[in-house]
Design a protein around this motif. Structure first.
Motif, PDB file in Angstrom:
ATOM      1  N   ALA A   1      98.137  46.625  70.780  1.00 58.19           N
ATOM      2  CA  ALA A   1      97.662  45.334  70.283  1.00 58.19           C
ATOM      3  C   ALA A   1      98.795  44.572  69.612  1.00 58.19           C
ATOM      4  O   ALA A   1      99.752  45.156  69.093  1.00 58.19           O
ATOM      5  CB  ALA A   1      96.508  45.549  69.299  1.00 58.19           C
ATOM      6  N   ALA A   2      98.661  43.262  69.624  1.00 59.32           N
ATOM      7  CA  ALA A   2      99.679  42.419  68.989  1.00 59.32           C
ATOM      8  C   ALA A   2      99.626  42.597  67.475  1.00 59.32           C
ATOM      9  O   ALA A   2      98.557  42.768  66.883  1.00 59.32           O
ATOM     10  CB  ALA A   2      99.450  40.954  69.358  1.00 59.32           C
ATOM     11  N   GLY A   3     100.809  42.579  66.858  1.00 58.81           N
ATOM     12  CA  GLY A   3     100.876  42.694  65.401  1.00 58.81           C
ATOM     13  C   GLY A   3     100.530  44.074  64.880  1.00 58.81           C
ATOM     14  O   GLY A   3      99.995  44.195  63.770  1.00 58.81           O
ATOM     15  N   ILE A   4     100.803  45.106  65.673  1.00 57.04           N
ATOM     16  CA  ILE A   4     100.472  46.469  65.237  1.00 57.04           C
ATOM     17  C   ILE A   4     101.312  46.826  64.016  1.00 57.04           C
ATOM     18  O   ILE A   4     102.487  46.480  63.917  1.00 57.04           O
ATOM     19  CB  ILE A   4     100.700  47.477  66.395  1.00 57.04           C
ATOM     20  N   TRP A   5     100.680  47.503  63.045  1.00 57.56           N
ATOM     21  CA  TRP A   5     101.391  47.855  61.813  1.00 57.56           C
ATOM     22  C   TRP A   5     102.376  49.002  62.063  1.00 57.56           C
ATOM     23  O   TRP A   5     102.138  49.862  62.930  1.00 57.56           O
ATOM     24  CB  TRP A   5     100.404  48.298  60.742  1.00 57.56           C
ATOM     25  N   PRO A   6     103.455  49.072  61.294  1.00 60.50           N
ATOM     26  CA  PRO A   6     104.327  50.256  61.360  1.00 60.50           C
ATOM     27  C   PRO A   6     103.629  51.459  60.732  1.00 60.50           C
ATOM     28  O   PRO A   6     102.732  51.320  59.901  1.00 60.50           O
ATOM     29  CB  PRO A   6     105.561  49.826  60.557  1.00 60.50           C
ATOM     30  N   MET A   7     104.058  52.670  61.134  1.00 58.74           N
ATOM     31  CA  MET A   7     103.442  53.903  60.638  1.00 58.74           C
ATOM     32  C   MET A   7     104.493  54.746  59.931  1.00 58.74           C
ATOM     33  O   MET A   7     105.688  54.675  60.235  1.00 58.74           O
ATOM     34  CB  MET A   7     102.839  54.716  61.793  1.00 58.74           C
ATOM     35  N   ARG A   8     104.015  55.596  59.024  1.00 52.17           N
ATOM     36  CA  ARG A   8     104.887  56.541  58.321  1.00 52.17           C
ATOM     37  C   ARG A   8     104.561  57.929  58.833  1.00 52.17           C
ATOM     38  O   ARG A   8     103.582  58.567  58.415  1.00 52.17           O
ATOM     39  CB  ARG A   8     104.645  56.448  56.808  1.00 52.17           C
ATOM     40  N   VAL A   9     105.370  58.438  59.792  1.00 47.23           N
ATOM     41  CA  VAL A   9     105.079  59.709  60.445  1.00 47.23           C
ATOM     42  C   VAL A   9     106.376  60.448  60.733  1.00 47.23           C
ATOM     43  O   VAL A   9     107.468  59.882  60.663  1.00 47.23           O
ATOM     44  CB  VAL A   9     104.306  59.508  61.772  1.00 47.23           C
ATOM     45  N   ASP A  10     106.203  61.724  61.087  1.00 46.23           N
ATOM     46  CA  ASP A  10     107.294  62.516  61.647  1.00 46.23           C
ATOM     47  C   ASP A  10     107.306  62.221  63.145  1.00 46.23           C
ATOM     48  O   ASP A  10     106.374  62.582  63.873  1.00 46.23           O
ATOM     49  CB  ASP A  10     107.062  64.006  61.377  1.00 46.23           C
ATOM     50  N   VAL A  11     108.364  61.574  63.614  1.00 46.47           N
ATOM     51  CA  VAL A  11     108.404  61.106  64.997  1.00 46.47           C
ATOM     52  C   VAL A  11     108.358  62.276  65.972  1.00 46.47           C
ATOM     53  O   VAL A  11     107.680  62.225  67.001  1.00 46.47           O
ATOM     54  CB  VAL A  11     109.663  60.244  65.228  1.00 46.47           C
ATOM     55  N   ALA A  12     109.056  63.346  65.650  1.00 44.38           N
ATOM     56  CA  ALA A  12     109.060  64.505  66.547  1.00 44.38           C
ATOM     57  C   ALA A  12     107.672  65.122  66.646  1.00 44.38           C
ATOM     58  O   ALA A  12     107.219  65.518  67.732  1.00 44.38           O
ATOM     59  CB  ALA A  12     110.080  65.538  66.060  1.00 44.38           C
ATOM     60  N   GLU A  13     106.959  65.209  65.511  1.00 41.73           N
ATOM     61  CA  GLU A  13     105.607  65.770  65.532  1.00 41.73           C
ATOM     62  C   GLU A  13     104.651  64.855  66.292  1.00 41.73           C
ATOM     63  O   GLU A  13     103.761  65.323  67.005  1.00 41.73           O
ATOM     64  CB  GLU A  13     105.111  65.978  64.093  1.00 41.73           C
ATOM     65  N   LEU A  14     104.813  63.534  66.130  1.00 42.54           N
ATOM     66  CA  LEU A  14     103.978  62.590  66.883  1.00 42.54           C
ATOM     67  C   LEU A  14     104.231  62.735  68.379  1.00 42.54           C
ATOM     68  O   LEU A  14     103.295  62.734  69.186  1.00 42.54           O
ATOM     69  CB  LEU A  14     104.273  61.166  66.422  1.00 42.54           C
ATOM     70  N   GLU A  15     105.492  62.888  68.743  1.00 44.65           N
ATOM     71  CA  GLU A  15     105.838  63.069  70.154  1.00 44.65           C
ATOM     72  C   GLU A  15     105.203  64.347  70.693  1.00 44.65           C
ATOM     73  O   GLU A  15     104.633  64.362  71.794  1.00 44.65           O
ATOM     74  CB  GLU A  15     107.351  63.107  70.292  1.00 44.65           C
TER      75      GLU A  15
END
Length: 760
Positions: free
Chosen positions: A471-485
């Motif tokens: 979606a347009a204007g999606i908020w940034p997230m605070r995550v562990d990128v490797a774990e999200l991947e």
């Protein structure tokens, strides 16, 4: 999407269910809706049935009262008719005697014998209370003799209707209308007969004046008692002229209306009957019974007032309503109170169910927590040792790569793939056990997701189409990128297994805000990451255990049962939540709710080692603290191959003694410390661990860099508070090389800059 199955966990699940049943025994389900409908039906019946009964009884009672009134009117009018017939018969006899008395006498003869005739008339008419006067009239209507006067006054009735009617042969006029009598001097009606001469011609009239009050008095006695005001009596001619009436009214008409049911009955010559009509005499509706009086042009009427019927019916209905609805109202109140009590009971039941469910959930969560704690302890110990083994393999593999191994490139590549698989498995185990350290950073999802497209395509295979909708204007997230991947890969692999014949896998990202009143476990701003497939879906019993560790429905050897649990654990540790919806034949949707970040994005793509292009640092003096000899040997050999000088000790206590000695020597001679960097494991035997060592070293010299190595994150927060770098075992040698280069540059800069410089 198909979660994993592991048969031994079935026993654990059944055991947990039996424990739940033992702690919270099942109670019969309360069907409040049926009970409420039953009470409402009873209430409706308690209202409708009495009303129907009262309506039926009221209708029947009213009909019965009308029938009784009609019967009473018929009986009364019969008595009145007999009485009137006797009176009129007596009057007719009296008229006949008077006619005989004046037989063969003309008008002059009667006048000549007036005194004698007067006496005889007085004697004949004086014994009857209804008779007001007896009179003889001549051919010309002149009064010849009377029982009331002697000598008679001079008067004539030649113009009266009764005289002319009798003279002209009209039978109706044999009974005259009510009038003020010329002779009687009161209200009377006359009953007359004609006199005929010797030649048979009309010779005059004999008239008996009757008092209407006599009939009224009789009717009053006839209708006496409690029903006296309910009924009326009327003596009326066939033409509707009223002769007598009881009870009298101030404005009583002299005749009935020409257009009425009675007038119609009289015109048709009916001798008896019952009609319902509005009486102009009484001014209300009546049930009227009528009878013809003999052969005389007279009817007797007995009317029963409709108002009296209604009044008696109302009284009876009031008693009926009071006697029936008093207990009915009590019953309504009881049912109404039962409905209110049922509502309160249902509310209390729902609260009890919610509390019981909450207690079951808490108990289940507590047992699950205990199991996960035990599993975490076991996994932590195993993963730490396993990571050390992987470190040994990784270090020696890098040594082999750096030294060159002609003809072994294929074998080394296979070892590297196996090493990556082992690292991924260990990471999943640590993630499920909540012991995997997270490196949270701010992620711009609209830039990161498209970069993951190829990775997801590789996980899904060629038969499955991939759709990414951000979606347009999606908020940034605070995550562990490797774990999200890793979480996305786990879900994609499950989706691939659920769609063996191909399908569609959709990734959607939207912003969502949860409020406290929404009843969702989370509150605040989150990014919802939905991953949907068009696969076979899950049965309800499988869906209930989808996030359970080691549970799998895949064939033996095809799954570990750690994919979805890793997803759930990652979301939970990130401050969010994971949810799953599925139905057989309708596909599966996994929703990840990850917290919104307020800082600017840091990551531009999937987690990957971003090594700098500069060469490896050289000449660092490194103190390596590692209790595992083989890990220490492999790491030391690699560091030496990179051109560093390595001093290796096997515990933190020994390392601290070296620093104490070096610090004391520095104080005596002014020589600098013999180390440029401390590279230490966290968990080691002895009194101190790696974090304690880092704190002690930084207490000596805050500019000395310290890098800690760990296999899990039990004390990761404490390590971060010490402000040191942390590497997760098994770490990538390229990443270590990158860190060493950065440290070398910082040290080189600090040699030319006298100002203190913080550790990286």
């Amino acid at each position: 999407m198909t979660p994993d199955r592991f048969d031994p966990s079935q026993a654990s699940h059944l055991s947990a269910n039996r424990q739940d049943e033992a702690l919270f025994p099942a109670v019969p389900e309360q069907n409040f809706q049926v009970r409420r409908l039953t009470l409402i039906a009873l209430l409706i019946a308690a209202i409708v049935l009495p009303c129907v009964y009262v309506a039926a009884m009221a209708f029947s009672d009213f009909r019965a009262r009308e029938a009784d009134a009609t019967d009473m009117a018929l009986r009364t009018v019969r008595v009145a008719e007999e009485h009137a017939l006797k009176v009129f018969d007596m009057n007719e006899t009296l008229d006949s005697r008077i006619v005989d008395l004046a037989q063969d006498l003309d008008d002059d003869g009667i006048s000549a014998r007036e005194a004698d005739i007067h006496e005889k008339l007085r004697v004949m008419g004086g014994g009857y209370p209804q008779v007001a006067a007896v009179s003889i009239f001549g051919r010309d209507g002149r009064l010849l003799a009377s029982s009331r006067f002697y000598p008679v006054p001079t008067l004539s009735v030649a113009g009266r209707e009764d005289f002319t009617g009798i003279r002209d042969g009209r039978d109706l006029e044999h009974v005259s209308k009510v009038m003020t009598g010329h002779v009687a001097g009161e209200q009377v009606f006359n009953m007359g007969v004609e006199r005929r001469g010797a030649d048979g011609a009309f010779a005059g009239m004999v008239s008996v004046a009757l008092r209407p009050s006599y009939f009224s008095a009789f009717y009053r006695e006839l209708l006496g008692g409690s029903d006296g005001t309910a009924m009326t009596m009327t003596l009326v001619r066939t033409d509707g002229a009223i002769l007598a009436h009881y009870p009298r009214s101030p404005r009583e008409p002299s005749a009935m209306p020409a257009q009425s049911p009675l007038a119609e009955a009289f015109a048709q010559g009916r001798r008896a009957g019952v009609v319902r009509t509005h009486s102009d005499i009484d001014g209300e509706k009546l049930i009227v019974a009528y009878r013809h009086v003999g052969s005389y042009p007279v009817y007797v009427l007995c009317g029963y007032r409709a108002s009296a019927i209604w009044a008696a019916w109302y009284r009876h209905l009031s008693v009926l309503l009071l006697s029936l609805f008093t207990p009915s109202i009590a019953l309504w109140c009881v049912i109404w109170l039962s409905l209110r009590r049922l509502g309160a009971e249902e509310e209390a039941w729902e609260r009890w169910q919610a509390e019981a469910s909450m207690r079951r959930s808490i108990e289940s969560a507590y047992r699950q927590s205990r199991k996960m704690e035990a599993l975490g302890t076991l996994v932590g110990s195993v993963a730490h040792d396993f990571n050390n083994l992987l470190m040994i393999v990784s270090a020696n593999l890098q040594i082999a790569r750096r030294r060159g191994a002609p003809g072994l490139d294929r074998e080394l590549s296979a070892m590297e793939r196996a090493l990556k698989s082992g690292q991924s498995l260990t990471r999943q185990l640590l993630g499920v056990a909540r012991k995997q350290p997270l490196r949270n950073e701010t992620l711009a999802l609209e830039r990161w997701l498209p970069a993951c497209r190829e990775l997801l395509r590789a996980s899904l295979g060629a038969k499955i189409s991939l759709v990414i909708d951000v979606a347009a204007g999606i908020w940034p997230m605070r995550v562990d990128v490797a774990e999200l991947e890793l979480a996305l890969i786990n879900i994609a692999v499950n989706a691939r297994d659920a769609m063996p014949n191909g399908g569609r896998f959709t990734v959607r990202a939207t912003n969502i805000h949860f409020r406290h009143e929404d009843g969702f476990p989370l509150t605040g701003d989150f990014v919802q990451l939905s991953l949907e497939d068009t696969g076979a879906g899950m049965a309800p019993d499988v869906l209930a255990r989808a996030f359970e560790p080691l549970f799998t429905t895949k064939a033996k050897g095809m799954g570990t049962g750690l994919g979805l649990p890793q997803v759930f654990a990652f979301c939970e540790r990130s401050g969010g939540l994971a949810a799953i919806d599925s139905a057989v034949g309708a596909g599966t949707s996994v929703r990840l709710y990850l917290p919104r970040a307020t800082a600017a994005p840091e990551a531009e793509g999937p987690a990957e080692a971003r090594a700098e292009e500069s060469g490896a640092p050289h000449g660092l003096r490194i103190l390596l603290v590692e209790d595992n000899e083989e890990v220490a040997a492999g790491t030391e050999a690699l560091l030496q191959m990179m051109g560093h000088q390595v001093t290796c000790v096997f515990n933190a206590d020994t390392a601290l003694r070296l620093f104490d000695d070096a610090h004391a020597k520095q104080a005596r001679t002014g020589e600098p410390l013999p180390f440029d960097l401390v590279l230490s494991d966290i968990h080691m035997p002895g009194k101190m661990n790696g974090i304690d060592l880092a704190e002690a070293v930084l207490a000596f010299d805050t500019r000395l860099p310290v890098i800690l190595m760990t296999g899990y994150a039990e004390e990761l927060d404490r390590a971060r508070h010490v402000n040191v770098r942390v590497l997760s075992k098994p770490f990538d040698i390229a990443l270590l090389d990158q860190l060493l280069q950065a440290i070398q540059r910082d040290l080189a800069q600090s040699d030319t800059d006298p100002a203190p410089h913080p550790a990286p």
